[in-house]
Design a protein around this motif. Structure first.
Motif, PDB file in Angstrom:
ATOM      1  N   LEU A   1       0.836  -1.201   0.000  1.00  0.00           N
ATOM      2  CA  LEU A   1       0.000   0.000   0.000  1.00  0.00           C
ATOM      3  C   LEU A   1       0.875   1.257   0.000  1.00  0.00           C
ATOM      4  O   LEU A   1       0.647   2.202  -0.761  1.00  0.00           O
ATOM      5  N   LEU A   2       1.902   1.241   0.856  1.00  0.00           N
ATOM      6  CA  LEU A   2       2.754   2.418   0.972  1.00  0.00           C
ATOM      7  C   LEU A   2       3.596   2.623  -0.288  1.00  0.00           C
ATOM      8  O   LEU A   2       3.884   3.752  -0.676  1.00  0.00           O
ATOM      9  N   HIS A   3       3.970   1.517  -0.942  1.00  0.00           N
ATOM     10  CA  HIS A   3       4.716   1.645  -2.200  1.00  0.00           C
ATOM     11  C   HIS A   3       3.847   2.283  -3.278  1.00  0.00           C
ATOM     12  O   HIS A   3       4.283   3.166  -4.006  1.00  0.00           O
ATOM     13  N   VAL A   4       2.599   1.813  -3.379  1.00  0.00           N
ATOM     14  CA  VAL A   4       1.670   2.400  -4.354  1.00  0.00           C
ATOM     15  C   VAL A   4       1.512   3.893  -4.067  1.00  0.00           C
ATOM     16  O   VAL A   4       1.576   4.746  -4.961  1.00  0.00           O
ATOM     17  N   ALA A   5       1.349   4.206  -2.769  1.00  0.00           N
ATOM     18  CA  ALA A   5       1.150   5.601  -2.378  1.00  0.00           C
ATOM     19  C   ALA A   5       2.379   6.446  -2.708  1.00  0.00           C
ATOM     20  O   ALA A   5       2.252   7.608  -3.103  1.00  0.00           O
ATOM     21  N   ALA A   6       3.580   5.855  -2.572  1.00  0.00           N
ATOM     22  CA  ALA A   6       4.797   6.630  -2.829  1.00  0.00           C
ATOM     23  C   ALA A   6       4.864   7.079  -4.282  1.00  0.00           C
ATOM     24  O   ALA A   6       5.080   8.260  -4.576  1.00  0.00           O
ATOM     25  N   GLY A   7       4.636   6.158  -5.225  1.00  0.00           N
ATOM     26  CA  GLY A   7       4.715   6.493  -6.645  1.00  0.00           C
ATOM     27  C   GLY A   7       3.687   7.543  -7.031  1.00  0.00           C
ATOM     28  O   GLY A   7       4.007   8.594  -7.588  1.00  0.00           O
ATOM     29  N   LEU A   8       2.435   7.249  -6.697  1.00  0.00           N
ATOM     30  CA  LEU A   8       1.356   8.173  -7.045  1.00  0.00           C
ATOM     31  C   LEU A   8       1.525   9.500  -6.307  1.00  0.00           C
ATOM     32  O   LEU A   8       1.325  10.579  -6.864  1.00  0.00           O
TER      33      LEU A   8
ATOM     34  N   VAL B   1      18.285   0.319  -6.489  1.00  0.00           N
ATOM     35  CA  VAL B   1      17.232  -0.687  -6.325  1.00  0.00           C
ATOM     36  C   VAL B   1      17.135  -1.101  -4.864  1.00  0.00           C
ATOM     37  O   VAL B   1      16.048  -1.148  -4.280  1.00  0.00           O
ATOM     38  N   GLN B   2      18.326  -1.366  -4.240  1.00  0.00           N
ATOM     39  CA  GLN B   2      18.311  -1.773  -2.836  1.00  0.00           C
ATOM     40  C   GLN B   2      17.862  -0.639  -1.929  1.00  0.00           C
ATOM     41  O   GLN B   2      17.080  -0.842  -1.012  1.00  0.00           O
ATOM     42  N   GLY B   3      18.359   0.560  -2.208  1.00  0.00           N
ATOM     43  CA  GLY B   3      18.063   1.683  -1.334  1.00  0.00           C
ATOM     44  C   GLY B   3      16.628   2.170  -1.474  1.00  0.00           C
ATOM     45  O   GLY B   3      15.782   1.931  -0.619  1.00  0.00           O
ATOM     46  N   LEU B   4      16.352   2.825  -2.591  1.00  0.00           N
ATOM     47  CA  LEU B   4      15.047   3.448  -2.777  1.00  0.00           C
ATOM     48  C   LEU B   4      13.971   2.415  -3.103  1.00  0.00           C
ATOM     49  O   LEU B   4      12.812   2.546  -2.711  1.00  0.00           O
ATOM     50  N   GLY B   5      14.349   1.371  -3.830  1.00  0.00           N
ATOM     51  CA  GLY B   5      13.341   0.439  -4.313  1.00  0.00           C
ATOM     52  C   GLY B   5      12.791  -0.482  -3.237  1.00  0.00           C
ATOM     53  O   GLY B   5      11.586  -0.687  -3.156  1.00  0.00           O
ATOM     54  N   TYR B   6      13.665  -1.051  -2.405  1.00  0.00           N
ATOM     55  CA  TYR B   6      13.192  -2.105  -1.499  1.00  0.00           C
ATOM     56  C   TYR B   6      13.532  -1.912  -0.025  1.00  0.00           C
ATOM     57  O   TYR B   6      13.044  -2.650   0.821  1.00  0.00           O
ATOM     58  N   GLN B   7      14.402  -0.943   0.281  1.00  0.00           N
ATOM     59  CA  GLN B   7      14.786  -0.724   1.678  1.00  0.00           C
ATOM     60  C   GLN B   7      13.584  -0.254   2.503  1.00  0.00           C
ATOM     61  O   GLN B   7      12.751   0.517   2.018  1.00  0.00           O
ATOM     62  N   ARG B   8      13.488  -0.761   3.746  1.00  0.00           N
ATOM     63  CA  ARG B   8      12.391  -0.321   4.612  1.00  0.00           C
ATOM     64  C   ARG B   8      12.911   0.082   5.983  1.00  0.00           C
ATOM     65  O   ARG B   8      13.936  -0.390   6.437  1.00  0.00           O
ATOM     66  N   VAL B   9      12.153   0.958   6.635  1.00  0.00           N
ATOM     67  CA  VAL B   9      12.380   1.254   8.045  1.00  0.00           C
ATOM     68  C   VAL B   9      11.167   0.692   8.766  1.00  0.00           C
ATOM     69  O   VAL B   9      10.094   1.271   8.718  1.00  0.00           O
ATOM     70  N   GLY B  10      11.305  -0.469   9.386  1.00  0.00           N
ATOM     71  CA  GLY B  10      10.133  -1.165   9.912  1.00  0.00           C
ATOM     72  C   GLY B  10       9.233  -1.488   8.723  1.00  0.00           C
ATOM     73  O   GLY B  10       9.708  -1.974   7.696  1.00  0.00           O
ATOM     74  N   PRO B  11       7.930  -1.193   8.842  1.00  0.00           N
ATOM     75  CA  PRO B  11       7.047  -1.490   7.726  1.00  0.00           C
ATOM     76  C   PRO B  11       7.035  -0.371   6.677  1.00  0.00           C
ATOM     77  O   PRO B  11       6.375  -0.489   5.653  1.00  0.00           O
ATOM     78  N   VAL B  12       7.770   0.719   6.950  1.00  0.00           N
ATOM     79  CA  VAL B  12       7.661   1.891   6.072  1.00  0.00           C
ATOM     80  C   VAL B  12       8.789   1.902   5.039  1.00  0.00           C
ATOM     81  O   VAL B  12       9.960   1.989   5.394  1.00  0.00           O
ATOM     82  N   PRO B  13       8.447   1.808   3.751  1.00  0.00           N
ATOM     83  CA  PRO B  13       9.481   1.845   2.715  1.00  0.00           C
ATOM     84  C   PRO B  13      10.183   3.211   2.691  1.00  0.00           C
ATOM     85  O   PRO B  13       9.552   4.224   2.982  1.00  0.00           O
ATOM     86  N   VAL B  14      11.451   3.186   2.312  1.00  0.00           N
ATOM     87  CA  VAL B  14      12.200   4.437   2.180  1.00  0.00           C
ATOM     88  C   VAL B  14      11.507   5.371   1.188  1.00  0.00           C
ATOM     89  O   VAL B  14      11.455   6.581   1.381  1.00  0.00           O
ATOM     90  N   SER B  15      10.914   4.769   0.140  1.00  0.00           N
ATOM     91  CA  SER B  15      10.262   5.598  -0.869  1.00  0.00           C
ATOM     92  C   SER B  15       9.106   6.397  -0.266  1.00  0.00           C
ATOM     93  O   SER B  15       8.849   7.534  -0.666  1.00  0.00           O
ATOM     94  N   PHE B  16       8.412   5.812   0.721  1.00  0.00           N
ATOM     95  CA  PHE B  16       7.310   6.533   1.341  1.00  0.00           C
ATOM     96  C   PHE B  16       7.847   7.689   2.189  1.00  0.00           C
ATOM     97  O   PHE B  16       7.256   8.764   2.238  1.00  0.00           O
ATOM     98  N   LEU B  17       9.007   7.447   2.807  1.00  0.00           N
ATOM     99  CA  LEU B  17       9.645   8.538   3.562  1.00  0.00           C
ATOM    100  C   LEU B  17      10.045   9.661   2.606  1.00  0.00           C
ATOM    101  O   LEU B  17       9.915  10.844   2.934  1.00  0.00           O
ATOM    102  N   LEU B  18      10.519   9.257   1.410  1.00  0.00           N
ATOM    103  CA  LEU B  18      10.864  10.256   0.394  1.00  0.00           C
ATOM    104  C   LEU B  18       9.632  11.081   0.034  1.00  0.00           C
ATOM    105  O   LEU B  18       9.686  12.312  -0.065  1.00  0.00           O
ATOM    106  N   LEU B  19       8.485  10.383  -0.129  1.00  0.00           N
ATOM    107  CA  LEU B  19       7.243  11.100  -0.430  1.00  0.00           C
ATOM    108  C   LEU B  19       6.932  12.106   0.677  1.00  0.00           C
ATOM    109  O   LEU B  19       6.598  13.261   0.416  1.00  0.00           O
TER     110      LEU B  19
END
Lengths: 315, 324
Positions: free
Chosen positions: B47-54, B156-174
Motif C-alpha cells: 500500500l505504501l509503495h503504491v502511495a509513494a509512486g502516485l 534498487v536496494q536503497g530506494l526500491g526495497y529498503q524499509r524502516v520497519g514497515p515503512v518503505p524508504v520511498s514513502f519517507l521520500l514522499l
C-alpha cells in the motif's frame, strides 16, 4: 497577411491544398478516383468524430470519452451479434442508443452536477474501458456479421467516373449534411452563443444546460457511427478507439474551432480531420514511422492553438 | 492573508482523512469477514509503495492546480524519467548521481516548456500539456518497444526495497517531498504568490505578482516531482519502462488525488496535506480490492465513479458557498 475572419475555413482549405499537392507529387496515383474514394472512406470515422466533437467544443466543453466509447461499441457489437447476420440491425440501433445515453450522462453530470467536462468525460473513459474489459473477461468475444461489416468495408462498385464509392463515404456525406443543417438551425446558433458567453446566453433565456447536453448526445451518436464504420473496416479489438479523442480534438482545433467555445464551424472541424488524415498519409508515403504520429499531432495542437491565441490577443 | 487563504483547505483535507479512516475501517471489517488480513505486513508495505509512486506525482500536480493550471503530461514525464535514469546508470553504481541529475534535468526542462506554453504562448493548460504529452508519446513509441537500460543496484536496494520497519524508504521520500512542498506553499513568498495567482490572476498581477514567473516555476516543480517518481519506479522495476506512466494512469490518478484532497480544480485553494490524504485513500481502496480479489477492470469502473462523484460533491459545496 490578409485578414481572415476568425473561425473561417480558408486557412484549413489552404493547408489541405498544400498537403494534397505534396502527396500528388510523391504518389500521383493517390489522386486517381478509386484510391481517393477509398482514402475518403477510411477517413470517414475520424471526420464523424470531429463533427461530433465540434458541437461539444463550440459549446465550451470537451468530450474525452469518444475513443473509449468507440472501443466499447465495437466490442459490444461483436459480442451481441456473435456472427449471426439477423442481429445486425437491432445491434446497430442499440449502438446508436448506447452512444446517445453515454452522451446524455456526460452532459447531465457536466451541466447539472457542475463537474468540469474534462473530469466527467475522463471518468467516463475509465468507466467504459473498465466495464468493457470486465464484461468480456479481458478478451473480445464473438464476431461481427458480414452484414455489419459492409458499412465499413464494402463499396458500390463500377460507379461511372468514380470507380467505387464506399458505403462509409455515403454515411459520412449524409451525417455531414445533417451536421451542417444543424449548425444553421436555431439550436446551432444557440450552441455557439452558449460557448461564447454562457452568462449572456442564460440571461437571454437560453437553457444552457439543455443545449450543452444535446451537444454531448450528438458527440455520442457520432462515436456510435464511427464505431460501426471502424468495426467494419478494421475489425474487433480493445485498441479500436484508442487515442481517437485526441485525434478529434486536434482536428477541431486545426479546423479553426476555438477551444473554450463560441467560435468555429463544423465544416472547419471536418476539414481539419481530413487534413490530419492527409498529413498522416503523406508521412506514410515519405516513410516516416507511424509511431511519430502522436508527436506530429502534439506539435499541430500546440501550433494551431498558439497561432489562434496570438491572433486573438493582437486584435 | 495567507491564513484566510489556507483555512478552507484545512477543512477540506480533514474531510479526506475522515474518508480515509472510514474506508480503512470498513475495508478492514470486510476483508476480515472475507477471511483475509488488511493490515498484514506485505499488504501495508505494498500500500505504501503504491502511495509513494502516485504521491510524488500528485504533490507536484497539487502545485500547478493551486496555481490554476494543470499538467496532463506527467505520465509521459514519469516514463521518460525511468528511461533516462536507467539507461544512464546502465547497471553501474558509479553513474548513479549523474543519472539522477540528468533524469531530473530533463524533467524540469519539460516543465519549463509546459510553463512557457501556458504563460507566454497563452495556450490553455489542458491543451498545452496534452500537446507536450503527445510529443513525448511519439518519442517513446518510436524509440522503445519495451524495457530498456538497467537501474544501478544501489538504487534498487536503497530506494526500491529498503524499509524502516514497515515503512518503505520511498514513502519517507514522499513525506519529505510533501513537507517541502507544504513549506513552499505555506511559508514562502513563492507559495503565497502561487495561491494568489490561482485565486485571481488579475488581482495578483495588479498587486505586483509576476504571474508568469510563478506559474512557470510551479510547472517546473510539478515535472520535477514526476521525474522523482520516475526514478523511484525505475528503482522498483530495475529498468526503464516506456509505458509505466500511462499504464499507471498517473495523469488521471494524480489529478483525482489532488481533487479528493480538497484542492479546487479552478485554483487558489487547497494544500499538500489533503493530496497526501487523497493518495492514501486511493491506495487503500486499491489494497482493499486486492485483498478481496476484486477484478482489476471492476476496480477501474469504481475509480471512474469515485473521481466523478468527488468532484461533483466539491462542485456542489463550492456552488452553495457562492450562493450564500
Amino acid at each position: 497577411m490578409p485578414r481572415v475572419r476568425p473561425g473561417s475555413v480558408v486557412p484549413i482549405v489552404a493547408i489541405l491544398a498544400v498537403l494534397v499537392v505534396l502527396l500528388a507529387i510523391r504518389q500521383p496515383d493517390f489522386l486517381s478516383p478509386p484510391s481517393l474514394m477509398s482514402f475518403l472512406g477510411r477517413s470517414a470515422p475520424i471526420i464523424l468524430l470531429a463533427a461530433g466533437q465540434y458541437f461539444v467544443v463550440v459549446s465550451g466543453e470537451f468530450d474525452l470519452s469518444v475513443g473509449s466509447l468507440v472501443t466499447a461499441q465495437v466490442v459490444v457489437a461483436a459480442r451481441l451479434i456473435d456472427s449471426e447476420p439477423s442481429r445486425t440491425w437491432p445491434v446497430v440501433v442499440l449502438l446508436l442508443a448506447f452512444g446517445a445515453i453515454v452522451g446524455l450522462v456526460n452532459g447531465i453530470v457536466t451541466t447539472r452536477l457542475g463537474v468540469p467536462s474534462f473530469i466527467t468525460t475522463l471518468g467516463m473513459f475509465l468507466i467504459l474501458v473498465g466495464a468493457v474489459y470486465l464484461w468480456s473477461d479481458g478478451a473480445p468475444k464473438g464476431g461481427l456479421s458480414e452484414a455489419f461489416r459492409r458499412f465499413g468495408r464494402r463499396a458500390f462498385e463500377d460507379v461511372p467516373g468514380l470507380g467505387r464509392v464506399p458505403y462509409a463515404l455515403l454515411v459520412l456525406l449524409a451525417a455531414a449534411g445533417l451536421a451542417v443543417l444543424l449548425t444553421r438551425s436555431d439550436f446551432g446558433r444557440t450552441l455557439v452563443a452558449v460557448g461564447g458567453n454562457p452568462r449572456t446566453a442564460e440571461l437571454s433565456g437560453v437553457r444552457v444546460w439543455r443545449a450543452k447536453t444535446i451537444a454531448f448526445v450528438l458527440s455520442g451518436l457520432a462515436a456510435a457511427l464511427a464505431a460501426i464504420l471502424l468495426g467494419g473496416y478494421s475489425g474487433v479489438s480493445f485498441q479500436a478507439g484508442a487515442g481517437l479523442e485526441f485525434g478529434a480534438i486536434t482536428a477541431v482545433v486545426l479546423g479553426g474551432v476555438a477551444l473554450g467555445g463560441g467560435r468555429g464551424s463544423v465544416s472547419g472541424a471536418m476539414l481539419g480531420a481530413l487534413t490530419l488524415e492527409t498529413l498522416f498519409a503523406l508521412m506514410n508515403f515519405y516513410g516516416v514511422s507511424g509511431a511519430l504520429k502522436s508527436t506530429v499531432q502534439g506539435a499541430i495542437i500546440l501550433l494551431a492553438v498558439a497561432v489562434s491565441s496570438m491572433r486573438s490577443s493582437s486584435r | 492573508m495567507s491564513g484566510v487563504l489556507t483555512l478552507p483547505a484545512r477543512r477540506a483535507s480533514s474531510g479526506v482523512f475522515l474518508a480515509l479512516a472510514l474506508t480503512l475501517a470498513i475495508g478492514w471489517l470486510v476483508v476480515t469477514v472475507d477471511g483475509g488480513q488488511l493490515f498484514s505486513l506485505p499488504t501495508t508495505v505494498s500500500l505504501l509503495h503504491v502511495a509513494a509512486g502516485l504521491g510524488l506525482v500528485a504533490v507536484g500536480q497539487t502545485l500547478v492546480i493551486i496555481g490554476g493550471s494543470l499538467d496532463l503530461s506527467v505520465a509521459y514525464v514519469v516514463s521518460l524519467s525511468t528511461l533516462v535514469a536507467a539507461e544512464t546508470m546502465n547497471g553501474d553504481d558509479g553513474a548513479l548521481v549523474p543519472a539522477i541529475g540528468l533524469a531530473l534535468a530533463v524533467s524540469v526542462a519539460i516543465g519549463l516548456v509546459n510553463g512557457l506554453l501556458v504563460t507566454k504562448a497563452r495556450i490553455n493548460a489542458f491543451i498545452a500539456t496534452v500537446g507536450v504529452g503527445l510529443l513525448l508519446k511519439g518519442y517513446l513509441d518510436n524509440g522503445y518497444d519495451g524495457p530498456a537500460g538497467k537501474t544501478a543496484p544501489a538504487l534498487v536496494q536503497g530506494l526500491g526495497y529498503q524499509r524502516v520497519g514497515p515503512v518503505p524508504v520511498s514513502f519517507l521520500l514522499l513525506l519529505a517531498v510533501a513537507a517541502a512542498a507544504w513549506f513552499a506553499l505555506a511559508r514562502t513568498r513563492f507559495g503565497h504568490h502561487l495561491i494568489a495567482v490561482g485565486g485571481d490572476p488579475e488581482v495578483a498581477r495588479l498587486s505586483g505578482v509576476r504571474n508568469h514567473r510563478v506559474l512557470v516555476t510551479a510547472h517546473m516543480l510539478c515535472s520535477l516531482c514526476a521525474g522523482v517518481a520516475g526514478i523511484y519506479l525505475a528503482s522498483r522495476l530495475g529498468s526503464g519502462a516506456p509505458r509505466v506512466g500511462t499504464e499507471g494512469l498517473y495523469d488521471l490518478e494524480s489529478i483525482a488525488a489532488v481533487v479528493l484532497g480538497g484542492t479546487a480544480l479552478a485554483g487558489g485553494r487547497g494544500g499538500v496535506a489533503g493530496t497526501v490524504g487523497g493518495v492514501l485513500l486511493l491506495a487503500s481502496i486499491d489494497a482493499i480490492f486486492n485483498q478481496l480479489e476484486v477484478d482489476a477492470f471492476f476496480k477501474q469502473v469504481i475509480r471512474g465513479l469515485i473521481i466523478i462523484a468527488a468532484v461533483a460533491i466539491y462542485a456542489r459545496r463550492a456552488r452553495r458557498k457562492a450562493a450564500a
